[in-house]
Design a protein around this motif. Structure first.
Motif, PDB file in Angstrom:
ATOM      1  N   VAL A 328     -12.798 -15.864  23.652  1.00 15.63           N
ATOM      2  CA  VAL A 328     -12.102 -14.671  24.137  1.00 15.63           C
ATOM      3  C   VAL A 328     -12.787 -13.438  23.562  1.00 15.63           C
ATOM      4  O   VAL A 328     -12.839 -13.259  22.342  1.00 15.63           O
ATOM      5  CB  VAL A 328     -10.608 -14.681  23.752  1.00 15.63           C
ATOM      6  CG1 VAL A 328      -9.936 -13.382  24.199  1.00 15.63           C
ATOM      7  CG2 VAL A 328      -9.909 -15.878  24.378  1.00 15.63           C
ATOM      8  N   ARG A 329     -13.278 -12.585  24.435  1.00 15.98           N
ATOM      9  CA  ARG A 329     -14.041 -11.419  24.027  1.00 15.98           C
ATOM     10  C   ARG A 329     -13.290 -10.137  24.373  1.00 15.98           C
ATOM     11  O   ARG A 329     -12.369 -10.122  25.183  1.00 15.98           O
ATOM     12  CB  ARG A 329     -15.410 -11.399  24.691  1.00 15.98           C
ATOM     13  CG  ARG A 329     -15.362 -11.283  26.208  1.00 15.98           C
ATOM     14  CD  ARG A 329     -16.727 -11.027  26.798  1.00 15.98           C
ATOM     15  NE  ARG A 329     -17.242  -9.737  26.406  1.00 15.98           N
ATOM     16  CZ  ARG A 329     -18.432  -9.260  26.759  1.00 15.98           C
ATOM     17  NH1 ARG A 329     -19.236 -10.000  27.498  1.00 15.98           N
ATOM     18  NH2 ARG A 329     -18.817  -8.082  26.375  1.00 15.98           N
ATOM     19  N   LYS A 330     -13.702  -9.049  23.765  1.00 15.98           N
ATOM     20  CA  LYS A 330     -13.207  -7.721  24.074  1.00 15.98           C
ATOM     21  C   LYS A 330     -13.971  -7.179  25.271  1.00 15.98           C
ATOM     22  O   LYS A 330     -15.209  -7.270  25.319  1.00 15.98           O
ATOM     23  CB  LYS A 330     -13.405  -6.802  22.858  1.00 15.98           C
ATOM     24  CG  LYS A 330     -13.309  -5.316  23.134  1.00 15.98           C
ATOM     25  CD  LYS A 330     -11.895  -4.863  23.353  1.00 15.98           C
ATOM     26  CE  LYS A 330     -11.843  -3.347  23.515  1.00 15.98           C
ATOM     27  NZ  LYS A 330     -10.486  -2.865  23.821  1.00 15.98           N
ATOM     28  N   PHE A 331     -13.252  -6.603  26.233  1.00 19.04           N
ATOM     29  CA  PHE A 331     -13.872  -5.968  27.375  1.00 19.04           C
ATOM     30  C   PHE A 331     -13.608  -4.461  27.319  1.00 19.04           C
ATOM     31  O   PHE A 331     -12.501  -4.032  26.981  1.00 19.04           O
ATOM     32  CB  PHE A 331     -13.313  -6.518  28.695  1.00 19.04           C
ATOM     33  CG  PHE A 331     -13.726  -7.934  28.988  1.00 19.04           C
ATOM     34  CD1 PHE A 331     -14.922  -8.200  29.644  1.00 19.04           C
ATOM     35  CD2 PHE A 331     -12.919  -8.999  28.616  1.00 19.04           C
ATOM     36  CE1 PHE A 331     -15.304  -9.505  29.923  1.00 19.04           C
ATOM     37  CE2 PHE A 331     -13.300 -10.302  28.891  1.00 19.04           C
ATOM     38  CZ  PHE A 331     -14.489 -10.558  29.548  1.00 19.04           C
ATOM     39  N   LEU A 332     -14.616  -3.672  27.647  1.00 19.94           N
ATOM     40  CA  LEU A 332     -14.436  -2.234  27.813  1.00 19.94           C
ATOM     41  C   LEU A 332     -14.313  -1.960  29.309  1.00 19.94           C
ATOM     42  O   LEU A 332     -15.299  -1.698  30.002  1.00 19.94           O
ATOM     43  CB  LEU A 332     -15.602  -1.463  27.198  1.00 19.94           C
ATOM     44  CG  LEU A 332     -15.716  -1.504  25.678  1.00 19.94           C
ATOM     45  CD1 LEU A 332     -16.921  -0.697  25.208  1.00 19.94           C
ATOM     46  CD2 LEU A 332     -14.448  -0.969  25.017  1.00 19.94           C
TER      47      LEU A 332
END
Length: 382
Positions: A328-332
């Protein structure tokens, strides 16, 4: 430094280095997740891959063959984003001249050069897995590229994208250096803010910031005689860190022998700490920001209180995208693209988690190439 009101609720934090704000919404990292999941990266399993464009002796995509290199290897990118020849005239650029200009539309030529730096001949290595002597060799290569390219170009950007998640075109351990005739937006903002801070306060902005963070301690990840690693107060990415020298130094080329040895140890500990957070090779983009050039040859030391770069503090940004697991990654996206950046995990919580990983078997504290301790042990639990 405590946020007013104790345990922080939703609030904004100011980035004095760029003049921008970040929205902090603590606790949202626990929300249900039904979006896409990344495939955790696995390290390459072989020391030499005959199909790799970066391994020693192999043919690159552009047709050239790599030498049988044994340490860091630098070559001009076969598919560069910047070229030293102006595309409109076919001659070397001597400075920007308008291609198109009116009240709303403006374009101008941009020249530069792009190089690739292979960190090691081993396909299965990473920067953090190299012996300290190998990391020190990479540090020296960065500094040499900074010194050489900084004589001719306005901006020299040393950086590494690690992992396919961050767009790395090859798993072979490598980074890049791009040099350009103009000053890009991010360093231009940092340059203006640091100049203004020195004029107003009589000290470099990031030197004051390092002293503040070292005294507060809550966002410190690593602390030693020569280097400080913090999760910045204004961090955007979940486990973002900022790497700062403890003396005023303007560029990589001006680092002392002791600072280079200590930097090798600091990098190894930080990168192995990252890998220990979720037990996987941690993807990231990192890069160095030093004082803009060009600086004439022979390149004298531009650092120090009386140097031409006294307003600027060398630093490295680390931007890893993982949020709460290897998948699970951070999205901008959405609000971040249309309004302003936002984070779910407070920088203080991120720093606490990173400090907890320092003593993992994946995060050793080794010896520098000269056989001396390269970085002091963290103070207390730091």
């Amino acid at each position: 430094m405590a946020v007013p009101g104790g345990e922080p609720g939703t609030h904004r934090r100011f980035n004095p280095l760029t003049g921008r704000w970040v929205l902090v919404s603590a606790g949202r990292d626990g929300r249900p997740w039904q979006g896409g999941r990344e495939v955790p990266a696995a390290p390459p399993g072989t020391a030499h891959d005959p199909g790799c464009h970066l391994c020693p002796g192999n043919a690159r995509a552009g047709g050239a063959h790599n030498p049988d290199y044994q340490g860091p290897f630098v070559f001009t990118n076969d598919f560069p984003a910047l070229r030293p020849v102006r595309p409109d005239t076919g001659v070397a650029g001597t400075g920007p001249s308008p291609l198109l200009a009116n009240r709303l539309l403006h374009a101008e030529p941009e020249t530069g050069t792009c190089r690739v730096i292979c960190f090691s001949p081993r396909h299965d290595a990473s920067l953090g897995s190299l012996p300290l002597a190998g990391i020190r060799a990479v540090v020296d290569t960065w500094a040499a590229q900074d010194r050489e390219l900084g004589r001719d170009w306005r901006w020299v950007q040393v950086f590494e994208n690690r992992g396919a998640l961050m767009g790395a075109s090859s798993p072979h351990p490598h980074g890049q250096v791009w040099a350009s005739s103009s000053l890009p937006d991010e360093p231009a903002a940092e340059d203006a803010r640091q100049r203004a801070y020195l004029a107003e306060h009589g000290a470099p902005l990031l030197a004051d910031y390092a002293d503040l963070e070292a005294a507060a301690g809550e966002r410190v990840v690593l602390e030693g005689e020569h280097w400080l690693v913090v999760v910045p107060f204004w961090a955007v990415w979940p486990f973002e860190t900022l790497l700062l020298p403890r003396r005023q130094v303007a560029r990589l080329a001006d680092l002392s022998e002791a600072e280079r040895n200590s930097l090798a140890d600091t990098l190894r500990r930080l990168l192995n700490c990252y890998d220990a957070v979720f037990g996987c090779p941690f993807p990231y983009s990192m890069g160095w920001h030093g004082v803009p050039g060009p600086w004439p040859a022979p390149s004298g030391d531009v650092s120090g209180p009386s140097g031409a770069g006294a307003y600027w503090q060398l630093h490295a940004h680390f931007y890893p995208p993982l949020l709460r697991s290897p998948t699970v990654r951070k999205f901008l996206v959405g609000y971040e693209m249309l309004a302003g950046v936002q984070r779910d995990l407070t920088p203080e919580t991120a720093a606490t988690r990173l400090r907890a990983c320092l003593h993992s078997p994946a995060a050793p504290a080794g010896q520098d190439p000269a056989g001396q301790t390269g970085l002091a042990r963290p103070k207390a639990d730091r």
